[in-house]
Design an enzyme around this catalytic site. Structure first.
Site, PDB file in Angstrom:
ATOM      1  N   GLY A   1       0.834  -1.205   0.000  1.00 38.57           N
ATOM      2  CA  GLY A   1       0.000   0.000   0.000  1.00 38.57           C
ATOM      3  C   GLY A   1       0.858   1.239   0.000  1.00 38.57           C
TER       4      GLY A   1
ATOM      5  N   LYS B   1       8.399  -0.022   5.594  1.00 35.71           N
ATOM      6  CA  LYS B   1       7.877   1.297   5.240  1.00 35.71           C
ATOM      7  C   LYS B   1       9.023   2.121   4.667  1.00 35.71           C
ATOM      8  CE  LYS B   1       5.662   5.358   7.328  1.00 35.71           C
ATOM      9  NZ  LYS B   1       5.154   5.930   8.588  1.00 35.71           N
TER      10      LYS B   1
ATOM     11  N   ASP C   1      -2.796  11.064  14.470  1.00 33.67           N
ATOM     12  CA  ASP C   1      -3.247  10.626  13.143  1.00 33.67           C
ATOM     13  C   ASP C   1      -3.940   9.275  13.232  1.00 33.67           C
ATOM     14  OD1 ASP C   1      -3.676  10.979  10.447  1.00 33.67           O
ATOM     15  OD2 ASP C   1      -1.741  10.164   9.831  1.00 33.67           O
TER      16      ASP C   1
END
Length: 837
Positions: free
Chosen positions: A529, A550, A647
């Site tokens: 993603g 990541k 977040d």
């Protein structure tokens, strides 16, 4: 679904039985009809009789298609005065009126109510056009007709509009519901003020308008092109203003206003035996009246941009509200614009539905050039347009002197051209036809040319640099400067923590070559993603262990500080509802984090996907809610650092193999001191739709900011719908939180529970969770509970306080205070920089 089918079968059966007891096409003083009888038009096109709509048992007199297999009512006589049983009789009364009586009552429930000749000289007849007429028997003089009293359907050759001499206003008014043909809240009529246009109203509020008549079509109905099937006649004179839709071919067609607020045209398909939708309005956001506020333009054809823009010469009334997609304030003239006989001119905005014409000055004798001169002489004239475009030689002028309301763009040649008055400074950017000036074009070409040369040079330099690195390195295609970057990173990690102690940083560092091999050189097949700060890949280490990597984009905005922040925080946090970090990699411009691999990916891939969401019954969703709550509580209270995530959203909650939630992505998190309550920032970061109002608007954040985000997430899990992506035609609010609040106040909040949960949930438990969610999203931070209180609420059955009004309640289509516009936030976009007010 089965109830709808049963209702249609019931209605069809009633109609079929009525067909068996047919009569002639007239009602006279000696010939009446009772419940169960029919009169049928001479060509067997329409029938008139008694019917019960949908699931209702009340009886109405109506007209419907006789040979159409799907029961379709086109007119109702006693729409607001039903007969309570089957004793109704429709006859000519002693005054010569057509009247409906119940049982032995002498006062009619409904009557044509006109003064006519004695009863023996009047007769009612149903025509093949669907018109029920009352005639003087000996002369054939028309005394009354149903075409003058339409309900919710417009048939071919039926007038819609106003008779200026008699005051008769023929309009369509929707049914209340499918079971009740009574007068509903939506009406469709010609607005005769200014330059006439068709307007759909919700009560007294404008809902949609057709735009002005161009001589060929309504400007706001681009689908209305040729006269292949329809022959349209528009009449506008001192006696009347009306429109008639005729047909040139033998088709069965109708236009109707339904109870949900849509104008629809249908044609009957004999081969498919069903009505086929030919046209409908409104059909997209820009169709709704005043969607973008005053002096703005709505352009739906750029999906990557906000559809609302201010017209040339205007700017948002409130930049903060406009940035948050709240356009209720509309646009205003730019403060520095001087526009009265000081060199101003006009800019053309092409192919639009021109603004609402009820405030226009109409000069039918002026052509477009004369219209421009007339408008320029009058300092209060803000814009002008041709009344009929080119269809009548460009003759006819519309001039606007107030706010420009409800303008929208169309593609190709649809719509009309609008000419806006701008001052000399803005006019310098345009010619009078709205194109850029020669100087501006030359400057743009020059800038583009220079930028292209620089870009080519940069790409060439980058290519040469990469080739040199490949020759000098170990054969991998990613260049790095290991020593300098690592030293900078490790030095930056040696800082005092809020408790005053220094901690040893002990986390495995992966070589770049190991990461490249584990991800197959960052193969697209391994990509899991992409988030706001970079991409995530699945990696397989040499020992076979699966990891998630990541890879931060160098253009992402997350620099060494955010990277350090995420590594430092996750390395020191140990909780079963927080994602675990296994190591990091930093070489040259590459910054990467290595996490444990969670096979079920993120929560949003489940709750916003209808197929996957079905696998989450209520017990599993409740476990996920509780797990997220415990994870946030650990961050706020139980870890040795007080941490504000900033977040929290569905895409930042990962699910392991057993569907346990793990909170991830701490790149935006902030560490608080032990006694610190709140902080301010000039750099607001996060995701609108989950952002608390005090943080989004003034940059103030605290643990209550995370509580707000949790409340939104909780409601999304229960409903399976996104907060800012929520859209429901009948809803007053345009976001999920606002709609749930509306339903909560009406005691109907269970209507928003995900239908895929079926019978898997306990009503009281879901109601309690909805109430907790609403407590978390209250507008004032002080009113929201702490996460410790939330965890306690989720774990016991004690009474809860009543929630107050949530923040960011957004409503649709504003025209009055009752329907104020709300915020349409972009839920999936991570905002990088917003300056607090």
């Amino acid at each position: 679904m089965m109830a709808t089918v049963r209702r249609l079968l019931k209605t069809f059966l009633v109609f079929h039985l009525l067909h068996l007891s047919t009569s002639i096409d007239t009602i006279s003083s000696t010939q009446f009809i009772k419940d169960g009888d029919l009169i049928i038009s001479r060509g067997k096109i329409f029938a008139l009789g008694f019917f019960s709509p949908g699931n209702s048992v009340k009886r109405y007199v109506g007209i419907w298609y006789f040979q159409v297999s799907e029961p379709t009512i086109v007119w109702v006589a006693n729409r607001d005065s039903p007969v309570n049983d089957s004793s109704g009789i429709l006859s000519i009364d002693t005054d010569g009126n057509l009247a409906l009586f119940e049982s032995n009552q002498t006062v009619p429930l409904w009557t044509t109510n006109i003064s006519v000749v004695p009863e023996k000289n009047a007769v009612a007849q149903l025509l093949d056009s669907g018109n029920l007429v009352l005639l003087q028997n000996d002369t054939g003089k028309l005394l009354w007709q149903s075409f003058d009293c339409p309900t919710h359907t417009l048939l071919p050759f039926m007038k819609l509009g106003l008779n200026r001499r008699t005051g008769l206003n023929r309009e369509l008014i929707a049914w209340k519901s499918a079971d009740d043909p009574g007068t509903g809240k939506f009406s469709y009529r010609i607005d005769p003020t200014g330059f006439p246009q068709l307007t759909l109203y919700k009560g007294t509020t404008k809902w949609w308008r057709s735009g002005s008549w161009t001589g060929q079509r309504w400007s706001g109905v681009p689908e209305m092109t040729s006269n292949y099937i329809f022959n349209v006649t528009f009449i506008n004179n001192q006696d009347e203003i009306s429109i008639v839709y005729g047909v040139t071919k033998p088709v069965t067609t109708r236009l109707m206003v339904n109870e949900s607020g849509f104008v629809q045209r249908f044609t009957w398909s004999n081969s498919d035996h069903r009505w086929i939708g030919f046209w409908s309005a409104p059909k997209e956001q820009c169709d709704y009246y005043d969607h973008c506020g005053a002096n703005s333009n709505c352009d739906p054809y750029h999906a990557d941009k906000f559809e609302c823009t201010c017209l040339p010469g205007f700017e948002p009334n409130s930049l903060d509200e406009w940035y948050l997609r709240d356009t209720s304030g509309g646009c205003k003239r730019k403060r520095d614009m001087s526009m009265c006989q000081k060199g101003e001119g006009f800019v053309k905005v092409a192919h639009v539905k021109i603004p609402d014409t009820n405030i226009t000055r109409v000069e039918m004798s002026l052509d477009l050039k004369a219209c421009e001169r007339e408008c320029l002489r009058n300092c209060s004239c803000l814009s002008y347009s041709s009344a009929y475009g080119e269809s009548k030689g460009g003759i006819g002028c519309l001039m606007y002197h107030g706010d420009l309301i409800d303008t929208r763009s169309y593609t190709n040649a649809a719509g009309q051209d609008l000419y806006l008055r701008v001052d000399a400074a803005e006019l310098a950017l345009y010619t009078k036809k709205g194109s850029l000036s020669k100087k501006t074009i030359l400057a743009i070409v020059l800038v583009i040319s220079v930028a292209t040369i620089l870009l080519v040079a940069f790409v060439f330099w980058l290519f040469r640099r990469r080739r040199r690195a490949e020759k000098a390195g170990d054969g991998k295609n990613i260049e790095f400067n290991f020593t300098s970057s690592l030293t900078q990173f490790e030095d930056s990690m040696n800082v005092n923590e809020p408790d005053g102690n220094r901690r040893d940083f002990d986390l495995p560092m992966f070589q770049l070559s190991t990461i490249v091999e584990a991800t197959n050189n960052f193969s697209v097949d391994r990509k899991l993603g992409e988030g706001g700060f970079g991409s995530v890949y699945k990696g397989i280490l040499q020992n076979g262990k699966e990891v998630a990597i990541k890879r931060l984009s160098k253009y992402s905005g997350q620099g060494i500080e955010q990277f350090k922040n995420e590594v430092l925080l996750i390395a020191k946090l140990q909780h079963k509802n927080l994602v675990s970090i296994l190591g990091y990699c930093i070489e040259g411009e590459e910054k990467m984090l290595v996490y444990e691999y969670l096979s079920n990916k993120s929560l949003d891939s489940f709750i916003f996907n209808e197929t996957k969401r079905a696998a989450l019954d209520w017990s599993k969703r409740f476990e996920i809610i509780c797990g997220i709550a415990r994870g946030i509580l650990y961050l706020h209270q139980d870890s040795r650092l007080k941490i504000i995530h900033r977040d929290l959203k569905a895409s930042n909650v990962l699910l392991d193999a057993t569907m346990n939630p793990r909170i991830s992505d701490f790149g935006l998190a902030r560490i608080f001191g032990g006694d610190q309550i709140e902080a301010n920032t000039n750099r607001v970061v996060g995701t609108y739709g989950y952002m608390s109002p005090e943080y989004a608007m003034i940059g103030q954040f605290s643990i209550k900011s995370d509580v707000y985000s949790f409340g939104v997430l909780l409601l999304e899990i229960i409903t399976g719908k996104k907060n800012s992506g929520f859209y429901l035609e009948d809803a007053a609010s345009s976001n999920l939180v606002g709609h749930i609040w509306d339903l909560w106040r009406e005691g109907r909040s269970l209507e928003m529970v995900d239908v895929l949960l079926r019978e898997s949930y306990r009503t009281q438990e879901v109601m309690r969770c909805i109430q907790i969610g609403l407590l978390c999203v209250q507008e004032q931070a002080a009113d929201r509970p702490t996460m410790a209180m939330v965890v306690s609420m989720l774990g016991n059955d004690k009474d809860l306080p009543s929630p107050k009004r949530p923040a960011f309640i957004a409503t649709r289509i504003t025209n009055t205070d009752e329907n104020s516009r709300g915020i349409n936030s972009a839920n999936e976009v991570t905002i990088s920089i917003v300056l607090g007010r």
